[in-house]
Design a protein around this motif. Structure first.
Motif, PDB file in Angstrom:
ATOM      1  N   HIS A 144      10.645  -7.134 -57.019  1.00  0.00           N
ATOM      2  CA  HIS A 144       9.353  -6.572 -57.411  1.00  0.00           C
ATOM      3  C   HIS A 144       8.839  -5.611 -56.333  1.00  0.00           C
ATOM      4  N   TRP A 145       9.227  -5.883 -55.096  1.00  0.00           N
ATOM      5  CA  TRP A 145       8.770  -5.050 -53.995  1.00  0.00           C
ATOM      6  C   TRP A 145       9.793  -3.989 -53.609  1.00  0.00           C
ATOM      7  N   THR A 146      11.051  -4.412 -53.464  1.00  0.00           N
ATOM      8  CA  THR A 146      12.054  -3.482 -52.923  1.00  0.00           C
ATOM      9  C   THR A 146      12.541  -2.472 -53.959  1.00  0.00           C
ATOM     10  N   TRP A 147      12.456  -2.831 -55.242  1.00  0.00           N
ATOM     11  CA  TRP A 147      13.021  -1.997 -56.309  1.00  0.00           C
ATOM     12  C   TRP A 147      14.478  -1.642 -55.974  1.00  0.00           C
ATOM     13  N   GLU A 148      15.142  -2.612 -55.428  1.00  0.00           N
ATOM     14  CA  GLU A 148      16.503  -2.383 -54.969  1.00  0.00           C
ATOM     15  C   GLU A 148      17.321  -3.632 -55.262  1.00  0.00           C
ATOM     16  N   ALA A 202      12.482   8.930 -58.313  1.00  0.00           N
ATOM     17  CA  ALA A 202      12.473   9.970 -57.284  1.00  0.00           C
ATOM     18  C   ALA A 202      11.825  11.243 -57.814  1.00  0.00           C
ATOM     19  N   SER A 203      10.929  11.792 -57.062  1.00  0.00           N
ATOM     20  CA  SER A 203      10.157  13.011 -57.330  1.00  0.00           C
ATOM     21  C   SER A 203       8.986  12.774 -58.283  1.00  0.00           C
ATOM     22  N   ASN A 204       8.893  11.575 -58.838  1.00  0.00           N
ATOM     23  CA  ASN A 204       7.764  11.279 -59.743  1.00  0.00           C
ATOM     24  C   ASN A 204       6.957  10.084 -59.235  1.00  0.00           C
ATOM     25  N   GLU A 205       7.025   9.850 -57.922  1.00  0.00           N
ATOM     26  CA  GLU A 205       6.598   8.581 -57.367  1.00  0.00           C
ATOM     27  C   GLU A 205       5.220   8.056 -57.786  1.00  0.00           C
ATOM     28  N   GLY A 243       2.526  -3.153 -55.226  1.00  0.00           N
ATOM     29  CA  GLY A 243       1.978  -2.797 -53.920  1.00  0.00           C
ATOM     30  C   GLY A 243       1.090  -1.576 -54.050  1.00  0.00           C
ATOM     31  N   TYR A 244       0.680  -1.103 -52.917  1.00  0.00           N
ATOM     32  CA  TYR A 244      -0.230   0.060 -52.901  1.00  0.00           C
ATOM     33  C   TYR A 244       0.369   1.161 -52.041  1.00  0.00           C
ATOM     34  N   GLY A 245       0.531   2.346 -52.634  1.00  0.00           N
ATOM     35  CA  GLY A 245       0.774   3.525 -51.812  1.00  0.00           C
ATOM     36  C   GLY A 245       2.222   3.877 -51.516  1.00  0.00           C
ATOM     37  N   TRP A 246       3.177   3.439 -52.343  1.00  0.00           N
ATOM     38  CA  TRP A 246       4.571   3.854 -52.109  1.00  0.00           C
ATOM     39  C   TRP A 246       4.755   5.206 -52.761  1.00  0.00           C
ATOM     40  N   GLU A 247       4.845   6.266 -51.962  1.00  0.00           N
ATOM     41  CA  GLU A 247       4.832   7.609 -52.531  1.00  0.00           C
ATOM     42  C   GLU A 247       6.105   8.391 -52.292  1.00  0.00           C
ATOM     43  N   ASP A 248       7.100   7.747 -51.724  1.00  0.00           N
ATOM     44  CA  ASP A 248       8.349   8.472 -51.491  1.00  0.00           C
ATOM     45  C   ASP A 248       9.517   7.499 -51.547  1.00  0.00           C
ATOM     46  N   MET A 249      10.385   7.738 -52.541  1.00  0.00           N
ATOM     47  CA  MET A 249      11.531   6.834 -52.723  1.00  0.00           C
ATOM     48  C   MET A 249      12.532   6.935 -51.575  1.00  0.00           C
ATOM     49  N   ASN A 250      12.426   8.014 -50.790  1.00  0.00           N
ATOM     50  CA  ASN A 250      13.331   8.142 -49.648  1.00  0.00           C
ATOM     51  C   ASN A 250      12.938   7.222 -48.512  1.00  0.00           C
ATOM     52  N   LYS A 251      11.742   6.701 -48.606  1.00  0.00           N
ATOM     53  CA  LYS A 251      11.277   5.764 -47.587  1.00  0.00           C
ATOM     54  C   LYS A 251      11.090   4.403 -48.234  1.00  0.00           C
ATOM     55  N   PRO A 287       9.152   0.844 -49.108  1.00  0.00           N
ATOM     56  CA  PRO A 287       7.743   0.637 -49.459  1.00  0.00           C
ATOM     57  C   PRO A 287       6.906   0.478 -48.203  1.00  0.00           C
ATOM     58  N   PRO A 288       5.596   0.694 -48.302  1.00  0.00           N
ATOM     59  CA  PRO A 288       4.726   0.625 -47.121  1.00  0.00           C
ATOM     60  C   PRO A 288       4.926  -0.675 -46.341  1.00  0.00           C
ATOM     61  N   ALA A 289       4.931  -0.549 -45.026  1.00  0.00           N
ATOM     62  CA  ALA A 289       5.253  -1.694 -44.180  1.00  0.00           C
ATOM     63  C   ALA A 289       4.088  -2.672 -44.058  1.00  0.00           C
ATOM     64  N   ASP A 290       2.895  -2.178 -44.204  1.00  0.00           N
ATOM     65  CA  ASP A 290       1.706  -3.022 -44.019  1.00  0.00           C
ATOM     66  C   ASP A 290       1.701  -4.190 -45.014  1.00  0.00           C
ATOM     67  N   ASP A 291       1.482  -5.394 -44.492  1.00  0.00           N
ATOM     68  CA  ASP A 291       1.423  -6.557 -45.384  1.00  0.00           C
ATOM     69  C   ASP A 291       0.320  -6.399 -46.434  1.00  0.00           C
TER      70      ASP A 291
END
Lengths: 552, 237
Positions: free
Chosen positions: A76-80, A104-107, A116-124, A126-130
């Motif tokens: 649910h978090w990693t999408w991987e 990708a490109s449609n984040e 989660g909140y604020g994952w805006e780039d699939m190249n990175k 998900p946000p590290a903040d808990d």
């Protein structure tokens, strides 16, 4: 509960009445017993005005200190998902599909359904903040928490996003300002509505993607889903998809197509699978009847779902069965994007059959599934795979056969698509469709060249610069919307000529071939014998010997 | 076996009995009649349900057809177990033993004589109520055709116990084809069986013995004497 008992002696009765009265009074004053030992509305950490989702999460984590770590170890978090059998790296972060194509490109549009909140780039990652974990999307029970459909998972907070009046939630509804305090104080176990707010709307709308997961399951009748019916068993998703450390049983990438372990040992409920057998065992039919014995004989070769989900997309919500991107981009006579609504689904809602942004659509309701052998392994046509554009490309391939010893015949939704590919390299193409402020997004500029180039660049994929459109199939295992037993398939739905499983290879279907070799031979012998009799009768009549004496 | 060409008159010697008297004798005991008619009803049900399952008619749901076909077949098999036991303990099995004597005469009758209005060449006796052609037909039915039907049927029914063998779906198809082909043969036999009843005095005359149990057969003076002294209940007339 307390009733006067006339056979007691008066004195004892009087004492008892006194006791009953005091007990009743006490009971009225006492708080109602609840299932949970915690009432979150009484937690000080939650008695505040929250300005954002992450603030709520921070408050949650002040008690549930390990919850974010658990969530971050889930798909649910990693999408991987690293498929151990095929060594493919899958998950929403990587795969292409025949719906909106790719994340990708449609984040911000796609990650609106990230947990989660604020994952805006699939190249990175998900946000590290808990605090970037979204607790509420699963645990809100107030019913008024939701996420915006284009804000990378963020909710509508009072004042934000709704100013234009066009903002929508992930379910496509007109957005409203969420009361985060109310939501935070309401938390509980996930309901169907929680899971459904994302999973029912995959592919960009209600039941677009799966076919067996739609808003009809929010409050289904018994005939739509025998397990989830409000007035019946009223299962939540988690009743079957049990979780362990925020990781849920069930996967479309590595499916338990068979489950010989069945219901498991008494006292040791299995939390690792979401199979039918986990509750029903692998011989669920009545052993005392011919029908039951025969049906139990089927269960090792035919998935439960094959008979017990006779059609999918039931309950009035259609599923998209075909999506042709190649026709997208048409304008009407005034130069405005063309759109047509020529399909009305069972619940009366009209649906788009053409959108300039997306192309042509076809829909289906009460759809008869596609059937195939399935051993649980799904291999994806990833972006680096070479395709043969002269044939229908399978976005995902269902592995299995009658003789591998671990396959069963499963029902699938077979999605038909026509989507972009790199015409020189013969790779499936990523495309940038969403992006109101970009100069490449197809939904903004209707230019495939730019959209594909931007998509490929965002995904880090090689692109020759030439694109075409290729026909695709994508398979979605059907496992929800289990019908009541009386609505299950009848024997003759398969055991007949051209029955439901006629195209499934590697089986002999009794009753499907009356004119097989044996049948024809037998019929010829029968005809020969009857002809002999007829000839004999004729000769007897001609020779008037019909009354010939004899015994038999 | 005696070869008819070397002893041309042996047919007459063995199969007819000039000094016998025609007496009505109980020849099909109650069990044998029960067996016959249960079997007849079972075969009818099996053929009806079998045709239904194979899509030749849809007068019955597949599930019901399978249920009836399975239960009736198992009941018939049980009956056959009893019947086989009965045949061997009573010695009645001997009537089904094929024999060459008289075979050609009977065959010639059906192929030629019947059209000429000839009389049936076979004279039923107390111990040989079947003519040689019948004995041959029934012995083939009991040792080849029926075992093929119930053997393939049992394999068909118990597929789940051997489906893990290599190429099981192929062998299931073979089993199903054998079952279907032989079942058609049995259907043909039923037609033939009923038709042959029309050759004789009348259809009713043909059926009557299997209902009442009695039939007019040739009794030797010795048999007649024995029956009238020790088994009077068998001598009806």
């Amino acid at each position: 509960m307390y009733r006067f008992t006339p056979w007691l002696k008066p004195a004892a009765a009087a004492t008892l009445i006194g006791l009953i009265c005091s007990a009743t009074l006490w009971a009225q004053d006492a708080p109602q017993i609840t299932n949970s030992t915690a009432d979150h509305s009484k937690f000080e950490a939650l008695q505040q005005a929250f300005a954002s989702g992450p603030e709520v999460t921070a408050a949650c984590l002040s008690c549930h200190t390990e919850a974010a770590t658990q969530v971050k170890h889930s798909v649910h978090w990693t999408w991987e998902f690293d498929n151990p059998a095929t060594a493919q790296r899958l998950g929403k972060r990587h795969v292409l599909n025949s719906f909106c194509g790719s994340v990708a490109s449609n984040e911000p549009r796609c990650t609106s359904c990230h947990v989660g909140y604020g994952w805006e780039d699939m190249n990175k990652p998900p946000p590290a903040d808990d605090a970037a974990v979204d607790c509420l999307v699963c645990h809100d029970t107030s019913g008024q928490y939701t996420k915006l459909d284009n804000a990378a998972g963020h909710a509508v907070i009072s004042g934000t996003g709704t100013s234009t009046g066009k903002a929508k939630t992930i379910t496509g509804a007109k957005a409203w300002a969420v009361d985060l305090t109310k939501a935070a104080q309401s938390v509980g176990k996930p309901s169907r509505q929680n899971c459904g707010s994302c999973h029912f709307y995959g592919g960009g709308g209600d039941n677009v993607k799966h076919g067996d997961l739609s808003s009809a399951l929010n409050h289904p009748s018994r005939d739509v889903d025998v397990h989830m019916a409000d007035d019946g068993l009223n299962f939540s998703c988690e009743t079957c998809h049990r979780s362990d450390k925020h990781v849920f049983a069930g996967s479309r990438y590595a499916v338990h197509a068979t489950d010989p372990e069945g219901a498991g040992k008494p006292g040791l409920p299995r939390r690792d699978v979401a199979t039918c057998e986990n509750c029903h065992g692998d011989t669920p039919h009545d052993w005392m009847t011919v029908q039951g014995i025969k049906l139990n004989d089927h269960s090792d070769r035919v998935a439960c779902q094959t008979c017990h989900i006779p059609e999918f997309a039931r309950g009035g919500v259609a599923t998209k069965t075909r999506w042709d991107w190649s026709t997208a981009g048409r304008m009407d006579v005034y130069g405005n994007p063309l759109h047509l609504k020529a399909y009305t689904q069972g619940d009366g809602k009209p649906l788009h059959t053409y959108l300039a942004t997306k192309g042509d659509f076809e829909y289906g309701e009460d759809v008869v599934p596609h059937y195939a052998w399935f051993n649980g392994q799904v291999e994806y046509t990833t972006a680096d795979a070479t395709i043969d554009p002269t044939r229908v490309v399978e976005i995902n391939r269902i592995a299995g056969s009658s003789d591998d010893g671990r396959s069963r015949i499963w029902p699938f939704k077979r999605m038909e698509g026509r989507q972009a590919y790199d015409a020189n390299l013969n790779h499936l193409a990523y495309s940038n469709v969403w992006g109101p402020t970009t100069d490449s997004a197809f939904w903004t500029h209707y230019d495939w060249g730019k959209a594909i180039e931007a998509g490929m660049k965002a995904a880090g994929a090689d692109y020759s610069g030439e694109y075409g459109f290729v026909d695709t199939y994508m398979y979605w295992p059907i496992t929800h919307m289990v019908a009541p037993a009386e609505d299950a398939l009848d024997c003759q739905d398969c055991h007949t000529s051209n029955g439901r499983l006629a195209k499934v290879s590697g089986i002999y279907m009794p009753g499907s071939q009356p004119f097989s070799i044996g049948g024809i031979l037998g019929i010829l012998v029968f005809i020969a014998m009857v002809s002999g009799v007829l000839l004999h009768i004729t000769l007897r009549i001609i020779t008037r010997g019909a009354k010939g004496d004899g015994h038999d | 076996m005696t070869d008819a060409t070397h002893a041309p008159n042996i047919d007459n010697l063995v199969e007819t009995c000039p000094n016998c008297s025609q007496r009505e004798v109980l020849i099909y005991p109650r069990f044998e009649r029960l067996w016959h008619w249960s079997q007849a009803a079972s075969i009818m049900i099996l053929m009806f349900t079998g045709l239904g399952m194979n899509g030749f008619h849809d007068l019955m749901p597949f599930e019901l057809a399978v249920r009836l076909h399975t239960l009736v077949a198992l009941a018939l098999l049980l009956l056959w177990v009893f019947a086989t036991f009965w045949l061997f303990t009573t010695g009645t099995y001997k009537v089904f033993l094929p024999r060459m004597m008289g075979l050609t005469r009977v065959a010639r009758f059906y192929a030629y004589g019947v059209f000429k209005g000839e009389h049936h060449p076979y004279q039923k006796s107390l111990t040989q109520r079947l003519n040689p052609l019948q004995a041959l037909a029934y012995s083939m039915l009991k040792t080849v055709i029926f075992p093929l039907v119930w053997g393939s049927g049992l394999l068909y029914l118990t597929y789940n116990f051997w489906e893990t063998l290599p190429n099981a779906p192929f062998w299931l198809e073979v089993v199903a084809n054998v079952h279907l082909a032989v079942a058609w043969f049995v259907a043909g036999f039923v037609i033939l069986h009923i038709y042959l009843l029309t050759i004789g005095h009348s259809f009713r005359e043909g059926v009557r013995p299997m209902i009442k149990g009695t039939e007019t057969v040739a009794l030797t003076p010795e048999q007649e004497a024995y029956l009238s002294r020790h088994e009077t209940w068998r001598l009806v007339k």
